[in-house]
Structures are given as structure tokens and as C-alpha cells.
Design a protein around this motif. Structure first.
Motif, PDB file in Angstrom:
ATOM      1  N   MET A   1      47.098-101.472 -54.321  1.00  0.00           N
ATOM      2  CA  MET A   1      47.576-101.718 -52.970  1.00  0.00           C
ATOM      3  C   MET A   1      48.040-103.176 -52.857  1.00  0.00           C
ATOM      4  O   MET A   1      47.286-104.104 -53.101  1.00  0.00           O
ATOM      5  N   THR A   2      49.324-103.368 -52.493  1.00  0.00           N
ATOM      6  CA  THR A   2      49.888-104.706 -52.403  1.00  0.00           C
ATOM      7  C   THR A   2      49.384-105.402 -51.142  1.00  0.00           C
ATOM      8  O   THR A   2      49.516-104.859 -50.043  1.00  0.00           O
ATOM      9  N   PRO A   3      48.812-106.596 -51.271  1.00  0.00           N
ATOM     10  CA  PRO A   3      48.331-107.319 -50.083  1.00  0.00           C
ATOM     11  C   PRO A   3      49.478-107.664 -49.141  1.00  0.00           C
ATOM     12  O   PRO A   3      50.602-107.924 -49.576  1.00  0.00           O
ATOM     13  N   LEU A   4      49.196-107.646 -47.861  1.00  0.00           N
ATOM     14  CA  LEU A   4      50.146-108.087 -46.845  1.00  0.00           C
ATOM     15  C   LEU A   4      49.767-109.506 -46.458  1.00  0.00           C
ATOM     16  O   LEU A   4      48.598-109.812 -46.256  1.00  0.00           O
ATOM     17  N   ARG A   5      50.790-110.372 -46.358  1.00  0.00           N
ATOM     18  CA  ARG A   5      50.504-111.767 -46.065  1.00  0.00           C
ATOM     19  C   ARG A   5      51.624-112.390 -45.257  1.00  0.00           C
ATOM     20  O   ARG A   5      52.665-111.777 -45.019  1.00  0.00           O
ATOM     21  N   HIS A   6      51.395-113.622 -44.840  1.00  0.00           N
ATOM     22  CA  HIS A   6      52.334-114.366 -43.997  1.00  0.00           C
ATOM     23  C   HIS A   6      53.735-114.334 -44.601  1.00  0.00           C
ATOM     24  O   HIS A   6      53.934-114.596 -45.769  1.00  0.00           O
TER      25      HIS A   6
ATOM     26  N   ALA B   1      45.829-109.602 -45.541  1.00  0.00           N
ATOM     27  CA  ALA B   1      45.393-108.212 -45.392  1.00  0.00           C
ATOM     28  C   ALA B   1      45.467-107.537 -46.755  1.00  0.00           C
ATOM     29  O   ALA B   1      46.417-106.811 -47.065  1.00  0.00           O
ATOM     30  N   GLY B   2      44.450-107.807 -47.573  1.00  0.00           N
ATOM     31  CA  GLY B   2      44.376-107.202 -48.889  1.00  0.00           C
ATOM     32  C   GLY B   2      43.660-105.871 -48.836  1.00  0.00           C
ATOM     33  O   GLY B   2      43.375-105.332 -47.760  1.00  0.00           O
ATOM     34  N   SER B   3      43.335-105.341 -50.008  1.00  0.00           N
ATOM     35  CA  SER B   3      42.739-104.005 -50.080  1.00  0.00           C
ATOM     36  C   SER B   3      41.411-103.920 -49.338  1.00  0.00           C
ATOM     37  O   SER B   3      41.105-102.910 -48.703  1.00  0.00           O
ATOM     38  N   LYS B   4      40.624-105.002 -49.382  1.00  0.00           N
ATOM     39  CA  LYS B   4      39.319-104.978 -48.718  1.00  0.00           C
ATOM     40  C   LYS B   4      39.489-104.897 -47.198  1.00  0.00           C
ATOM     41  O   LYS B   4      38.866-104.060 -46.530  1.00  0.00           O
ATOM     42  N   THR B   5      40.317-105.762 -46.653  1.00  0.00           N
ATOM     43  CA  THR B   5      40.524-105.792 -45.202  1.00  0.00           C
ATOM     44  C   THR B   5      41.127-104.478 -44.716  1.00  0.00           C
ATOM     45  O   THR B   5      40.682-103.908 -43.706  1.00  0.00           O
ATOM     46  N   LEU B   6      42.120-103.967 -45.449  1.00  0.00           N
ATOM     47  CA  LEU B   6      42.762-102.720 -45.040  1.00  0.00           C
ATOM     48  C   LEU B   6      41.788-101.551 -45.118  1.00  0.00           C
ATOM     49  O   LEU B   6      41.803-100.664 -44.263  1.00  0.00           O
ATOM     50  N   ALA B   7      40.920-101.564 -46.128  1.00  0.00           N
ATOM     51  CA  ALA B   7      39.941-100.483 -46.277  1.00  0.00           C
ATOM     52  C   ALA B   7      38.927-100.502 -45.142  1.00  0.00           C
ATOM     53  O   ALA B   7      38.571 -99.454 -44.592  1.00  0.00           O
TER      54      ALA B   7
END
Length: 295
Positions: free
Chosen positions: A1-6, A56-62
Motif C-alpha cells: 500500500m503506497t503511503p499518502l503524503r503532503h 497516511a501510511g499502511s498503519k494509519t489507513l488500517a
């Protein structure tokens, strides 16, 4: 899962913004990961105890999707480590962002590892007791290397990655249950098992138990590693990123721009006020949102 960032713009960012709004944010759902969205991510991360890096990486999204975060690294872990090491929190946020492997556990629930067959060979040859004979140990290591070159070998290599590394470790443990876990790097920060005594663990098995518990324990091993390495500690505290990267990653650190990544991560976390009170972060997010909405 590709992290979402600024700076990201996508449908995935719109979905993130909607989920954040469902958790109390008041974002404009425009698909742009701007200042307000980054601040809202930090607010959410702090509210559930996660490391508040604004990504918003895999941990935050999960966790946003309803997963449990009990096993994950916490913001409080970094705060406590900053106090313990007597350095700015942003230093540790930068190292966590750049040097960790993202997640300390595989989907199967086992800790992330990488088995090093050349370290297995070295540990098998190591004199541990007064009664040990180095020549005999070396002979046995050579015999095992001839019979099992994929897991005992004077040369590095043979990596398969992911869960299959545990299969390699399991095969090595059949040969020697002490040398095998010593020959693997463990957890998000990839601490080698053979450091167990230096880091204050009672045995390599005790170290493995800690690494298998949660990411907080894995981070504690990293903190112990820094505490017991004066050059690393000084470089991290004074933000000599090139020195830190060289000693932590090896001489090829420049090829991966580790020092530059660390500097940029530190600047971002310093500017964004990592560790800031959630109320202040939320206030900042509101201000940014108003600016974005202004004509």
C-alpha cells in the motif's frame, strides 16, 4: 500500500479526507493532500496514539478502517525515548520515518526478519566458552556450509524475503538454536540478534521474545542500540546526519541519500511541531483549511 503524503492529489486522498471527516475533521474533500489534510492526519494519529508523522501510511489507513493498533509503535514511545536520550523529539521522528522498515510485523503476525547466512557461519565459528576449540568450531561451520549453503555460507546472499525468511530461520535453528536467531535482523529497525548481550537482554531467546511482542519493544531495542553506541548517539543528538547514516547504514548510505532524507524529515517534523498538543494541531488544521477555502 503506497503511503499518502503532503503534495499528493488522487482519489485515494479524497477517500482519506472523507474518512478523516467521519472521525471529526472538517476538511474540504478535494483530493489534495495539503497542509490541512496533513494536520488532520496528525490529529487523528495522536487521538489513537499512533506516531503522528502526518503521513497516511499502511498503519494509519488500517486503523482508520477499523483495525487494532495495539501492536503498533506509539507516539508515546518516541516521546519517552526522546526524554531518555535527551534529544529533540523531531530527531527520533526523522529516524523512525527514514530508517524503519515501515511495519515491524508481517501479515502472518511474525516479526519482519532478514536471515544472514554469512552471519550464521560466523556465529557457528564463534568461541563462546573456555572449553570451546576454535578449530573444531570452524570445521563444523565449514561442514554445515557444504551441506546447507543456503543458510550457512561464508558469503552473504540467499535472501528470499517476507515470510520465507522465517522458513530459512527455522531450518537454521534445527542446526543451532542460538546461532540462528543471532544471524537474523529483527523488527522495524532490523537490529541484528547477535547484539542481544550488548543491548542488555538475558539471552538471544529473550531478545527474540521481545521482538515478537510488538513494535514498541522493537523500538526499545533500537534505543538500546543507540545508547550503547557513543558515535551513533552523538551523531543523532547533534544531527550529524551523514555520520549517523554511515554508521547505521554502512558506507553505501550516500547511494540511497539517507543523510539527506534524514535532514529533510527532521526539518518537516520540526516545522510541523511533532508531539504538539492535539488541540494546537487541530487549531493549525483549521487555519490552513480556512486559507485553502479563501477565494
Amino acid at each position: 500500500m503506497t503511503p499518502l503524503r503532503h503534495g499528493d492529489r488522487s482519489q485515494a486522498v479524497r477517500h482519506l479526507q472523507t474518512n478523516l471527516n467521519n472521525n471529526g475533521a472538517r476538511l474540504i474533500v478535494d483530493g489534495h493532500y495539503g497542509d490541512a489534510t496533513e494536520a488532520a492526519v496528525r490529529v487523528y494519529q495522536l487521538s489513537v496514539g499512533l506516531v503522528a508523522d502526518g503521513i497516511a501510511g499502511s498503519k494509519t489507513l488500517a486503523v482508520l478502517a477499523g483495525d487494532d493498533c495495539e501492536q503498533l509503535l506509539k507516539h508515546a514511545d518516541l516521546v519517552n525515548a526522546a526524554q531518555r536520550l535527551d534529544m529533540p523529539l523531531a530527531n527520533l521522528y526523522a529516524v523512525n520515518e527514514v530508517e524503519s522498515k515501515g511495519r515491524g510485523f508481517l501479515d502472518i503476525g511474525k516479526p519482519v526478519i532478514l536471515f544472514e547466512r554469512h552471519i550464521m557461519y560466523r556465529q557457528l565459528s564463534k568461541v563462546r566458552n573456555d572449553s570451546d576449540n576454535h578449530t573444531d568450531l570452524k570445521r563444523r561451520a565449514d561442514q554445515l556450509a557444504a551441506a546447507h549453503p543456503a543458510i550457512v555460507n561464508p558469503k552473504a546472499g540467499g535472501y528470499v524475503g517476507g515470510a520465507a525468511e522465517h522458513q530459512r530461520l527455522g531450518s537454521a535453528r534445527v542446526l543451532d538454536d542460538t546461532a540462528a536467531p543471532e544471524a537474523a535482523s529483527w523488527g522495524a529497525f532490523q537490529i541484528m540478534g547477535f547484539h542481544w548481550k550488548r543491548l542488555g537482554y538475558a539471552s538471544v531467546q529473550d531478545f527474540v521474545t521481545a521482538m515478537s511482542a510488538n513494535e514498541s519493544q522493537q523500538f526499545d531495542a533500537f534505543v538500546r542500540f543507540i545508547e550503547t553506541a557513543p558515535t551513533l548517539y552523538k551523531a543523532l543528538k547533534t544531527r550529524q546526519w551523514a555520520v549517523f547514516a554511515k554508521h547505521y547504514n554502512g558506507p553505501d548510505y550516500q547511494r540511497n541519500l539517507y543523510d539527506i532524507k534524514l535532514q529533510r524529515a527532521f526539518e518537516r517534523h520540526s516545522e510541523c511541531g511533532c508531539g504538539q498538543n492535539p488541540v494546537e494541531v487541530l487549531r493549525s488544521a483549521s487555519i490552513h483549511q480556512q486559507r485553502q477555502a479563501a477565494p
